[in-house]
Design a protein around this motif. Structure first.
Motif, PDB file in Angstrom:
ATOM      1  N   ALA A 111      -5.659   1.465  11.334  1.00  0.00           N
ATOM      2  CA  ALA A 111      -4.585   2.405  11.651  1.00  0.00           C
ATOM      3  C   ALA A 111      -3.555   2.413  10.528  1.00  0.00           C
ATOM      4  O   ALA A 111      -3.226   1.368   9.961  1.00  0.00           O
ATOM      5  CB  ALA A 111      -3.925   2.021  12.979  1.00  0.00           C
ATOM      6  N   PHE A 112      -3.046   3.590  10.222  1.00  0.00           N
ATOM      7  CA  PHE A 112      -2.091   3.761   9.133  1.00  0.00           C
ATOM      8  C   PHE A 112      -0.880   4.535   9.649  1.00  0.00           C
ATOM      9  O   PHE A 112      -1.036   5.556  10.336  1.00  0.00           O
ATOM     10  CB  PHE A 112      -2.726   4.549   7.978  1.00  0.00           C
ATOM     11  N   GLY A 113       0.316   4.061   9.319  1.00  0.00           N
ATOM     12  CA  GLY A 113       1.499   4.794   9.764  1.00  0.00           C
ATOM     13  C   GLY A 113       2.785   4.165   9.288  1.00  0.00           C
ATOM     14  O   GLY A 113       2.806   3.040   8.776  1.00  0.00           O
ATOM     15  N   ILE A 114       3.861   4.905   9.441  1.00  0.00           N
ATOM     16  CA  ILE A 114       5.188   4.373   9.149  1.00  0.00           C
ATOM     17  C   ILE A 114       5.717   3.690  10.404  1.00  0.00           C
ATOM     18  O   ILE A 114       5.287   4.004  11.523  1.00  0.00           O
ATOM     19  CB  ILE A 114       6.151   5.470   8.666  1.00  0.00           C
ATOM     20  N   THR A 115       6.621   2.763  10.235  1.00  0.00           N
ATOM     21  CA  THR A 115       7.103   2.005  11.390  1.00  0.00           C
ATOM     22  C   THR A 115       8.335   2.636  12.033  1.00  0.00           C
ATOM     23  O   THR A 115       8.440   2.684  13.258  1.00  0.00           O
ATOM     24  CB  THR A 115       7.429   0.558  10.994  1.00  0.00           C
ATOM     25  N   ARG A 128       3.755  -0.564  19.446  1.00  0.00           N
ATOM     26  CA  ARG A 128       2.601  -1.105  20.182  1.00  0.00           C
ATOM     27  C   ARG A 128       1.544  -1.643  19.224  1.00  0.00           C
ATOM     28  O   ARG A 128       0.888  -2.657  19.527  1.00  0.00           O
ATOM     29  CB  ARG A 128       1.996  -0.011  21.075  1.00  0.00           C
ATOM     30  N   LEU A 129       1.377  -1.000  18.081  1.00  0.00           N
ATOM     31  CA  LEU A 129       0.431  -1.512  17.090  1.00  0.00           C
ATOM     32  C   LEU A 129       0.866  -2.880  16.569  1.00  0.00           C
ATOM     33  O   LEU A 129       0.039  -3.781  16.409  1.00  0.00           O
ATOM     34  CB  LEU A 129       0.299  -0.528  15.936  1.00  0.00           C
ATOM     35  N   ILE A 130       2.144  -3.034  16.297  1.00  0.00           N
ATOM     36  CA  ILE A 130       2.646  -4.336  15.834  1.00  0.00           C
ATOM     37  C   ILE A 130       2.412  -5.400  16.901  1.00  0.00           C
ATOM     38  O   ILE A 130       2.064  -6.542  16.607  1.00  0.00           O
ATOM     39  CB  ILE A 130       4.140  -4.232  15.474  1.00  0.00           C
ATOM     40  N   GLU A 131       2.566  -5.013  18.153  1.00  0.00           N
ATOM     41  CA  GLU A 131       2.390  -5.966  19.251  1.00  0.00           C
ATOM     42  C   GLU A 131       0.927  -6.362  19.459  1.00  0.00           C
ATOM     43  O   GLU A 131       0.642  -7.510  19.838  1.00  0.00           O
ATOM     44  CB  GLU A 131       2.937  -5.349  20.545  1.00  0.00           C
ATOM     45  N   ALA A 133      -1.922  -5.578  17.141  1.00  0.00           N
ATOM     46  CA  ALA A 133      -2.825  -5.661  15.987  1.00  0.00           C
ATOM     47  C   ALA A 133      -3.217  -7.102  15.666  1.00  0.00           C
ATOM     48  O   ALA A 133      -2.422  -8.036  15.819  1.00  0.00           O
ATOM     49  CB  ALA A 133      -2.175  -5.024  14.765  1.00  0.00           C
ATOM     50  N   ASP A 134      -4.464  -7.260  15.207  1.00  0.00           N
ATOM     51  CA  ASP A 134      -4.891  -8.560  14.695  1.00  0.00           C
ATOM     52  C   ASP A 134      -4.171  -8.882  13.395  1.00  0.00           C
ATOM     53  O   ASP A 134      -3.861 -10.041  13.113  1.00  0.00           O
ATOM     54  CB  ASP A 134      -6.408  -8.544  14.448  1.00  0.00           C
ATOM     55  N   ARG A 135      -3.937  -7.822  12.605  1.00  0.00           N
ATOM     56  CA  ARG A 135      -3.207  -7.987  11.335  1.00  0.00           C
ATOM     57  C   ARG A 135      -2.322  -6.776  11.096  1.00  0.00           C
ATOM     58  O   ARG A 135      -2.704  -5.654  11.406  1.00  0.00           O
ATOM     59  CB  ARG A 135      -4.177  -8.126  10.151  1.00  0.00           C
ATOM     60  N   VAL A 136      -1.143  -7.024  10.554  1.00  0.00           N
ATOM     61  CA  VAL A 136      -0.269  -5.951  10.076  1.00  0.00           C
ATOM     62  C   VAL A 136      -0.137  -6.118   8.575  1.00  0.00           C
ATOM     63  O   VAL A 136       0.306  -7.161   8.091  1.00  0.00           O
ATOM     64  CB  VAL A 136       1.120  -6.001  10.739  1.00  0.00           C
ATOM     65  N   GLU A 137      -0.567  -5.109   7.833  1.00  0.00           N
ATOM     66  CA  GLU A 137      -0.535  -5.157   6.378  1.00  0.00           C
ATOM     67  C   GLU A 137       0.537  -4.199   5.861  1.00  0.00           C
ATOM     68  O   GLU A 137       0.482  -2.995   6.125  1.00  0.00           O
ATOM     69  CB  GLU A 137      -1.898  -4.750   5.802  1.00  0.00           C
ATOM     70  N   VAL A 138       1.514  -4.740   5.144  1.00  0.00           N
ATOM     71  CA  VAL A 138       2.531  -3.905   4.506  1.00  0.00           C
ATOM     72  C   VAL A 138       2.001  -3.487   3.143  1.00  0.00           C
ATOM     73  O   VAL A 138       1.653  -4.333   2.323  1.00  0.00           O
ATOM     74  CB  VAL A 138       3.864  -4.660   4.355  1.00  0.00           C
ATOM     75  N   LEU A 139       1.915  -2.196   2.912  1.00  0.00           N
ATOM     76  CA  LEU A 139       1.332  -1.710   1.671  1.00  0.00           C
ATOM     77  C   LEU A 139       2.172  -2.140   0.473  1.00  0.00           C
ATOM     78  O   LEU A 139       3.404  -2.119   0.506  1.00  0.00           O
ATOM     79  CB  LEU A 139       1.205  -0.189   1.702  1.00  0.00           C
ATOM     80  N   GLN A 140       1.488  -2.531  -0.591  1.00  0.00           N
ATOM     81  CA  GLN A 140       2.159  -3.107  -1.749  1.00  0.00           C
ATOM     82  C   GLN A 140       2.638  -2.082  -2.770  1.00  0.00           C
ATOM     83  O   GLN A 140       3.382  -2.422  -3.681  1.00  0.00           O
ATOM     84  CB  GLN A 140       1.213  -4.102  -2.437  1.00  0.00           C
ATOM     85  N   VAL A 141       2.202  -0.827  -2.635  1.00  0.00           N
ATOM     86  CA  VAL A 141       2.710   0.219  -3.527  1.00  0.00           C
ATOM     87  C   VAL A 141       4.092   0.609  -3.030  1.00  0.00           C
ATOM     88  O   VAL A 141       4.236   1.194  -1.957  1.00  0.00           O
ATOM     89  CB  VAL A 141       1.781   1.441  -3.550  1.00  0.00           C
ATOM     90  N   GLN A 142       5.114   0.283  -3.783  1.00  0.00           N
ATOM     91  CA  GLN A 142       6.475   0.498  -3.333  1.00  0.00           C
ATOM     92  C   GLN A 142       6.934   1.925  -3.594  1.00  0.00           C
ATOM     93  O   GLN A 142       6.792   2.448  -4.689  1.00  0.00           O
ATOM     94  CB  GLN A 142       7.431  -0.479  -4.027  1.00  0.00           C
ATOM     95  N   SER A 143       7.503   2.547  -2.551  1.00  0.00           N
ATOM     96  CA  SER A 143       8.222   3.794  -2.741  1.00  0.00           C
ATOM     97  C   SER A 143       9.601   3.460  -3.299  1.00  0.00           C
ATOM     98  O   SER A 143      10.141   2.387  -3.032  1.00  0.00           O
ATOM     99  CB  SER A 143       8.367   4.538  -1.416  1.00  0.00           C
ATOM    100  N   LEU A 144      10.164   4.381  -4.062  1.00  0.00           N
ATOM    101  CA  LEU A 144      11.447   4.132  -4.693  1.00  0.00           C
ATOM    102  C   LEU A 144      12.504   5.118  -4.225  1.00  0.00           C
ATOM    103  O   LEU A 144      12.246   6.317  -4.097  1.00  0.00           O
ATOM    104  CB  LEU A 144      11.327   4.218  -6.220  1.00  0.00           C
ATOM    105  N   CYS A 145      13.676   4.594  -3.949  1.00  0.00           N
ATOM    106  CA  CYS A 145      14.846   5.418  -3.680  1.00  0.00           C
ATOM    107  C   CYS A 145      15.256   6.126  -4.976  1.00  0.00           C
ATOM    108  O   CYS A 145      14.863   5.717  -6.078  1.00  0.00           O
ATOM    109  CB  CYS A 145      15.979   4.522  -3.179  1.00  0.00           C
ATOM    110  N   TRP A 146      16.052   7.165  -4.857  1.00  0.00           N
ATOM    111  CA  TRP A 146      16.502   7.888  -6.048  1.00  0.00           C
ATOM    112  C   TRP A 146      17.266   6.985  -7.017  1.00  0.00           C
ATOM    113  O   TRP A 146      17.306   7.233  -8.230  1.00  0.00           O
ATOM    114  CB  TRP A 146      17.382   9.082  -5.655  1.00  0.00           C
TER     115      TRP A 146
END
Length: 217
Positions: A111-115, A128-131, A133-146
């Motif tokens: 499953a893929f989504g924003i929190t 509910r996914l966080i509650e 899921a077997d694993r929660v993976e935070v994607l390592q490609v960082q978005s950048l603020c302006w």
């Protein structure tokens, strides 16, 4: 053993790109999977990436039953994995259906989504996914603020102005439009300072003070 894995991050961090790549990798090894999404920027029944990649997907609605979707495929062969994009828009019951598929039929669910939404509140589906899921993976490609800092929050703008009230789900994209979205660091989200408002302030009296304040933290 099969797993329920939740890949999360802000907008613009490559979630849909990773979803497409993961599906390609599994399909290339002969595994059969189904792709689901909801309210994709490209329209219904599509999973698309901002890099230009796009595939046909099954549109998730309020009445979608994942258990029925998968068991209904048995006549066409076994389903070994699901790719579920925009999972923040799924209901809690639908997330529980996904968990049941993992536990009872041994199907991998990715499953893929924003929190969090534009108000910094958790989406029910993501919660509910966080509650579960077997694993929660935070994607390592960082978005950048302006400002160049790591973006951690999603902001909604209406006619160019940031808003913090309104319906939780309003379809838009990071491109310009009546309703659009921008990723910001926490500091600038709290200040409601988007790239547009920052440009306006940069040309106004006192902008030097604001710049120094940002640099000093």
């Amino acid at each position: 053993m099969a797993e329920l894995v939740f890949f999360s991050g802000t907008m613009d961090c490559g979630k849909s790109t990773l979803a497409l790549q993961l599906d390609h990798n599994h399909a290339a090894r002969g595994r059969r999977g189904l792709i689901f999404t909801r309210d994709d920027r490209a329209g219904n029944d599509r999973l698309s990436s901002r890099l230009g990649l796009e595939v046909v997907a099954r549109e998730v609605t309020d009445t979608t039953d994942f258990w029925a979707e998968v068991t209904g495929e048995r006549g066409r062969g076994s389903v070994e994995y699901l790719v579920c994009d925009e999972a923040q828009f799924y209901s809690c019951d639908q997330v529980e259906q996904l968990a049941r598929l993992v536990d009872e039929i041994e199907i991998d669910v990715f499953a893929f989504g924003i929190t969090t939404d534009f108000r910094t509140r958790l989406f029910p589906g993501s919660t509910r996914l966080i509650e579960l899921a077997d694993r929660v993976e935070v994607l390592q490609v960082q978005s950048l603020c302006w400002c160049g800092a790591r973006a951690t929050h999603n902001a909604r703008t209406v006619d160019g102005q940031m808003v913090v009230e309104g319906a939780q789900v309003v379809v838009g994209d990071t491109d310009a439009g009546e309703v659009s979205y921008e990723v910001l660091c926490r500091r600038h989200h709290m200040r409601r300072m988007t790239s547009r408002s920052a440009r306006v302030l940069a040309g106004s009296p006192g902008s030097l003070y604001l710049d120094l304040a940002d640099q000093d933290g």
